[in-house]
Enzyme design. Structure first.
Site, PDB file in Angstrom:
ATOM      1  N   ASP A  74      28.096  66.522  11.875  1.00 13.72           N
ATOM      2  CA  ASP A  74      29.014  66.661  10.745  1.00 13.72           C
ATOM      3  C   ASP A  74      29.595  68.065  10.792  1.00 13.72           C
ATOM      4  OD1 ASP A  74      27.400  68.258   8.361  1.00 13.72           O
ATOM      5  OD2 ASP A  74      26.065  66.963   9.516  1.00 13.72           O
ATOM      6  N   GLU A 131      24.447  67.382  -4.192  1.00 11.01           N
ATOM      7  CA  GLU A 131      23.354  68.345  -4.090  1.00 11.01           C
ATOM      8  C   GLU A 131      23.601  69.463  -5.081  1.00 11.01           C
ATOM      9  OE1 GLU A 131      23.624  70.647  -0.304  1.00 11.01           O
ATOM     10  OE2 GLU A 131      25.187  69.172   0.194  1.00 11.01           O
TER      11      GLU A 131
END
Length: 354
Positions: free
Chosen positions: A149, A236
């Site tokens: 990623d 998150e």
């Protein structure tokens, strides 16, 4: 002298001519029997063509087709069945229709093996790690399909080199909040596809902005490509963000649901949830069981960090090293075999949820 009437003479003459011109008896005329003719080069069969069993031919070789259990039946001499409605899947991974309409069946070897010929090449893992971890009995190297990623922080990427190092898929940072677009997204999105990677886009969720605004911003900037991987919502606690809100678990789940519903309606694929251990512990344990998860676990296997949670992707390192990238890069694995990977990335669409 007497002259014969013209009418009877004409009558008998016509009757004689009609008898000579016809080859069909009266019973044929009454029964409506069609003449036996051949049109063009196609001869009509005398008996109906028997039905043909339709199995899952894309995953077997040609000689096995004859022994495949009959799962559906298509009568060639009958009318085409109406397409079946797509049913939304709730298992981990891309939603798949439970049945697909059969448009045509050609029991030919080339057709059976065609899907295998179009499969993407899977490169083995050649990544290194600046901070290698001993994960114990099950480690990332035990998984067949690896990927990365990326975001702006990786700078200019040589996607061709990165691909041959084992990046079979890439998730690319697209947006965060309701007004920020990663400046490298469009370039990375295009070049990753050109290099042959399967790629998807992810959004970093901002807790001080409404979910609807964030979904609209993502949709505005990420193309609806049927070949792309499902979109990802990255949830998150960001300790470096200007947003210091710590919402209740109930509000967190509500905002996530609004965002994911909007993306699913637009892209036709159920979003994937990316998260980290502390956020998961605070908000997501036992929640969203019908959504696929992408879990960060850089010190232990996900089964230790997220007990009981099924997962689709595992981010096992934030300190990966690879040719084609300057600096460090996040490394990931797909939870499954090569065969399962090919099945999962097949084009799929879900019904929009009401």
């Amino acid at each position: 002298m007497r002259r014969l009437s013209a009418v009877p003479v004409l009558f008998f003459a016509c009757f004689a001519l009609a008898g000579c011109a016809s080859n069909s008896g009266p019973e044929d005329i009454v029964a409506g029997v069609a003449p036996r003719e051949t049109t063009g080069s196609i001869t009509q069969p005398v008996a109906p063509v028997p039905s043909v069993s339709v199995g899952k031919t894309s995953r077997i070789s040609a000689p096995q087709v004859q022994h495949e259990p009959q799962t559906e039946t298509l009568a060639w001499s009958g009318s085409m069945p109406a397409p079946q409605a797509f049913v939304q899947e709730t298992t981990v991974g891309m939603p798949v229709p439970s049945e697909r309409p059969v448009a045509m069946l050609v029991p030919d070897r080339s057709v059976v093996e065609a899907p295998l010929q179009r499969r993407m090449q899977i490169y083995s893992r050649r990544f290194r790690d600046a901070k290698p971890i001993n994960f114990g009995r099950v480690s990332p190297k035990d998984y067949a399909v690896h990927g990365v990623d990326v975001s702006r922080w990786q700078g200019e990427i040589d996607w061709g080199k990165l691909r041959t190092q084992g990046a079979n898929f890439a998730y690319i940072k697209a947006t965060d909040g309701g007004d920020h677009l990663d400046p490298m997204f469009k370039t990375n999105w295009r070049r990753a596809k050109e290099a042959g990677l399967k790629r998807g886009a992810y959004h970093f969720f901002y807790w001080c902005r409404t979910a609807g605004e964030q979904a609209d911003w993502f949709i505005r900037n990420v193309p609806r490509d049927p070949d792309a991987l499902p979109p990802v919502i990255d949830v998150e606690w960001n300790h470096e963000s200007s947003c210091r809100q710590r919402l209740s678990p109930k509000r967190v789940l509500e905002k996530m649901q609004v965002f994911m519903d909007k993306l699913e309606r637009h892209y036709g694929q159920r979003p994937i949830i990316y998260t980290a251990p502390d956020f998961y512990k605070d908000n997501l344990r036992g929640e969203f069981l019908d959504y696929p998860f992408w879990l960060r676990a850089v010190a232990q296997h996900p089964s230790k960090v997220y007990p009981g949670r099924k997962w689709l992707f595992w981010q096992y390192s934030g300190s990966g090293l690879s040719h084609g990238v300057d600096g460090k890069i996040d490394l990931n694995v797909f939870h499954g075999s090569v065969e399962q990977w090919h099945n999962w990335i097949s084009p799929r669409t879900t019904l929009a949820r009401n």
